[in-house]
Design a protein around this motif. Structure first.
Motif, short mmCIF file in Angstrom:
data_model
loop_
_atom_site.label_atom_id
_atom_site.label_comp_id
_atom_site.label_asym_id
_atom_site.label_seq_id
_atom_site.Cartn_x
_atom_site.Cartn_y
_atom_site.Cartn_z
N LYS A 64 1.40 -10.63 1.79
CA LYS A 64 1.30 -12.00 2.31
C LYS A 64 0.04 -12.19 3.14
O LYS A 64 -0.59 -13.25 3.11
N ASN A 65 -0.35 -11.13 3.87
CA ASN A 65 -1.53 -11.22 4.73
C ASN A 65 -2.79 -10.63 4.08
O ASN A 65 -3.82 -10.50 4.74
N HIS A 66 -2.68 -10.27 2.80
CA HIS A 66 -3.82 -9.74 2.03
C HIS A 66 -4.44 -8.52 2.71
O HIS A 66 -5.66 -8.40 2.82
N LEU A 106 -2.18 -8.51 12.57
CA LEU A 106 -2.19 -8.59 11.12
C LEU A 106 -3.42 -9.32 10.59
O LEU A 106 -3.51 -9.63 9.40
N ASP A 107 -4.36 -9.58 11.47
CA ASP A 107 -5.65 -10.14 11.05
C ASP A 107 -6.53 -8.97 10.59
O ASP A 107 -7.47 -8.57 11.27
#
Length: 219
Positions: free
Chosen positions: A27-29, A108-109
């Motif tokens: 979802k966060n690639h 999660l960045d």
């Protein structure tokens, strides 16, 4: 029979959590790599080289598993990225619940998450962590008999890195034999021959990581 049922339930629960982790990463690639080896094969040094090569271009974090101490995470954090240490207090592998808990302390960045598993060529192979790829490191001083002795680990490998190639000739390590045994056991595994401590022959492996990061970013 009861022991088998218990083990099956443990692995099923582990896989359920791992699938949740995988969904979160997708979802966060965030491309994720599970790095496994026996103790002393050079996992932490390899991760340092990955971070040094990719940090100018990508956002990276690491989760480091070990029985005790904060040493591995401290080494990685010194390079200026987020690093969380998991101490397993005797457990010979990471499981997905440990990783899930560690992810609460990581932004999660990210573009890349590297998990350094506990040094062991047996237990980590049985516990899926939700990562996209498995990298198995074998070092030449360990001897050239490890592939057939620990087949489960090499069966699950997407990548096998033969490390400490700079001293292979001095420790009578038969590179051709090891490559042939890997290919026989797992024809799909990609093999890289490197020296992490000397930062030699790492460019192809780094490019492989970059390719996977970019593929996931554009999905």
């Amino acid at each position: 029979m009861k022991r088998i049922v218990v083990e099956k339930k443990i692995l099923e629960k582990n896989d359920d959590i791992a699938n949740s982790i995988r969904n979160l990463l997708d979802k966060n690639h965030i491309f994720s790599l599970n790095v496994m080896s026996s103790p002393g094969a050079g996992k932490t040094t390899l991760i340092e080289r990955i971070v040094e090569a990719l940090k100018p271009e990508y956002k990276i974090a690491a989760i480091d598993g070990d029985l005790d101490t904060q040493r591995d995470a401290q080494r990685i954090a010194a390079l200026g990225i987020e690093a969380v240490q998991i101490n397993t207090s005797g457990t010979c592998h990471l499981d997905s619940s440990m990783v899930q808990k560690a992810l609460n302390d990581i932004s999660l960045d990210l573009d890349l998450l590297i998990i350094e598993n506990v040094g062991n060529l047996v237990c980590p192979a049985s516990f899926y962590l939700g990562t996209h790829k498995n990298a198995v490191l074998i070092s030449t001083p360990e001897g050239d008999d490890k592939v057939k002795k620990y087949p489960t680990m090499f069966n699950i490998a997407d990548v096998v890195l033969i490390n400490k190639m700079d001293i292979a000739q001095f420790v009578n390590f038969n590179v051709e034999k090891v490559e042939n045994e890997i290919k026989e056991l797992n024809p799909n595994a990609i093999i890289f021959k490197i020296s992490a401590i000397k930062n030699e022959s790492l460019s192809e492996f780094i490019n492989w990581i970059k390719k996977n990061i970019e593929l996931l970013k554009h999905q």
